[in-house]
Design a protein around this motif. Sequence first.
Motif, PDB file in Angstrom:
ATOM      1  N   HIS A  61       0.807  -1.231   0.000  1.00  0.00           N
ATOM      2  CA  HIS A  61       0.000   0.000   0.000  1.00  0.00           C
ATOM      3  C   HIS A  61       0.838   1.277   0.000  1.00  0.00           C
ATOM      4  N   ARG A  62       2.147   1.177  -0.133  1.00  0.00           N
ATOM      5  CA  ARG A  62       2.950   2.378   0.048  1.00  0.00           C
ATOM      6  C   ARG A  62       3.814   2.696  -1.169  1.00  0.00           C
ATOM      7  N   GLY A  63       4.450   1.664  -1.670  1.00  0.00           N
ATOM      8  CA  GLY A  63       5.492   1.930  -2.657  1.00  0.00           C
ATOM      9  C   GLY A  63       4.940   2.147  -4.052  1.00  0.00           C
ATOM     10  N   ILE A  64       5.721   2.828  -4.850  1.00  0.00           N
ATOM     11  CA  ILE A  64       5.434   3.001  -6.267  1.00  0.00           C
ATOM     12  C   ILE A  64       6.141   1.901  -7.040  1.00  0.00           C
ATOM     13  N   SER A  68       6.675  -3.438  -4.457  1.00  0.00           N
ATOM     14  CA  SER A  68       5.549  -3.043  -3.613  1.00  0.00           C
ATOM     15  C   SER A  68       4.224  -3.312  -4.327  1.00  0.00           C
ATOM     16  N   GLU A  69       4.220  -3.096  -5.624  1.00  0.00           N
ATOM     17  CA  GLU A  69       3.024  -3.394  -6.413  1.00  0.00           C
ATOM     18  C   GLU A  69       2.698  -4.875  -6.338  1.00  0.00           C
ATOM     19  N   THR A  72       1.468  -5.767  -2.828  1.00  0.00           N
ATOM     20  CA  THR A  72       0.108  -5.261  -2.615  1.00  0.00           C
ATOM     21  C   THR A  72      -0.910  -6.121  -3.354  1.00  0.00           C
ATOM     22  N   ALA A  73      -0.594  -6.471  -4.591  1.00  0.00           N
ATOM     23  CA  ALA A  73      -1.525  -7.281  -5.383  1.00  0.00           C
ATOM     24  C   ALA A  73      -1.731  -8.648  -4.728  1.00  0.00           C
ATOM     25  N   GLU A  76      -3.808  -8.095  -1.337  1.00  0.00           N
ATOM     26  CA  GLU A  76      -5.218  -7.796  -1.592  1.00  0.00           C
ATOM     27  C   GLU A  76      -5.907  -8.950  -2.319  1.00  0.00           C
ATOM     28  N   ASP A 261      -1.305   3.372   7.779  1.00  0.00           N
ATOM     29  CA  ASP A 261      -2.211   2.604   6.924  1.00  0.00           C
ATOM     30  C   ASP A 261      -3.672   2.705   7.361  1.00  0.00           C
ATOM     31  N   ILE A 263      -5.032   5.459   8.649  1.00  0.00           N
ATOM     32  CA  ILE A 263      -5.455   6.848   8.676  1.00  0.00           C
ATOM     33  C   ILE A 263      -5.866   7.345   7.298  1.00  0.00           C
TER      34      ILE A 263
END
Lengths: 413, 134
Positions: A61-64, A68-69, A72-73, A76, A261, A263
Amino acid sequence: MTDPIFPYDIATVRADFPVLHQEHHPGTPLVFLDNAASSQKPAAVIDAMSTYYRQSHANVHRGIHKLSEEATAAYEGARKKVQRFIHAASPREIIFTRGTTESINLVAQTWGRATLGPGDVVLATVMEHHANIVPWQMLAQEKGFSLQYVPLLPDGTLNLEVYRRWLHELPVKLVTVMHGSNVLGTVNPVAHMARLAHEAGALILVDGAQSVPHMPVDVQALDCDFLAFSGHKMAAPTGVGVLYGKRALLEAMPPWMGGGDMISRVTLAGSTWNELPYKFEAGTPAIAEVIGLGVAVDYLSALGMENIHRQEQLITRYALERLSEIPGVTVYGQAEQRGAVAAFTVDGIHAHDVAQMLDADGIAVRAGHHCAMPLHDLLSLPATARASFYLYNTPAEVDALVTALYRAKQAFA
Amino acid sequence: MYDMYRENILDHAKHMRNHGLLDPNDFDHEEHNPLCGDTLHLTLRLDADGIIREVGWEGSGCAISQASASMLGERLIGMSLADAKALNRQYVLDLIGFPLTMNRVKCALLSLKTLVVGAYGHEHWITIEDRDEA
């Protein structure tokens, strides 16, 4: 039961679980019958976590950046797998926690703290695990509501007459009940209990630690308001669990832990909260474990929860038959609807000694109060031994248990 | 991934259309992206028929989020606020014109989120997000 008709080939399934293929002692194969405490993990789950750490670890949820992608994938993606697995309406209703215990504490500390006060009643049952008693006792001390326990009938099922009466007579705000007993094996009629609770204007929390790993669970069919369960009892790693909650309830609940995360916006004067499910997932989550849980859900779904349930029913019925043949052995719980556990005592041998002697024969069972001390007090037992089964256990392992129990009896005779 | 910084994105990011807030206005809303802190402040002027006649915005954030605001702003002029309600994620992603990675989609959608939340509330935005993700 020499030639059982199983829904799937157990030998093939067993090959997927590396830990099962070892000698407990030299020359003695491992017979793992402590699954209600924690199940073993298939290679696919272990490998998925290892691959994640070797190839795509980064924060979510943070990195570009690409890693990180990917993380995150995967994280989730696991949430959506869990959503489909328990038939939740939306992935936003799936909150990742450390386990059942944390899930129940989350409801107590957010919904409970905001809602409960003097004059209110929380209705639990005498068969609950400590994880579904202690959080409510702690909060009751602070907020002044009353905690009542639905009693049992002699066969180890809940006294639903008393349940129904108390719902009418007492100002019950919440019913909190285990779906499957980790001692008696009783599978409680939670859909029915949910309907009665809702008619009385109460919510219902279901502790699914002993049901979600073993049978199809559909939160919309049960119409439960909250469902808590753990990954490690369902072929997934330790350190990850789930709280399902109906979306409207979760939306209205204040957050519990504060941090990153969870907030929406932070200023030095104050903060606002992120949307579901992130509002309840402060800090860096157990990413590898969540990914492992997702793969475990895939594994269980591929076998089919109906099939797993059927297989475990066959093994449990066989185990109950064989255990009851042994003189001096008493099995607790005679519910018609029961899960894959058999808690028992052996006349003249303390449960700890039983477990110790079984261990010498390569058989892992649990002995003690199984985090259900009130239930053991009620049964006037200091401890029971418990054999509990999972999707990979075989009739031959039940036979090994029975043989070892005869040996233990002989030693103490 | 320099694809992400194609000419149209860089052009909008460098030469922002309709930049600057409108005062007075008929619509005024600010949103932000909790993941990265990007902000977008959007103002609109509508005519008597509810048609968007002027767009003005300011923000701070990455090229994707700012270019997305610039591109969407251009399209809004002449559109009714009611029609804007029907816009979905894909509409904005098509404006961007190339595939974005998951974390960057949020950047591109900040413009649409600001419009929708300001006009119809947060619930409606969640509905759009969930529907399009399903």
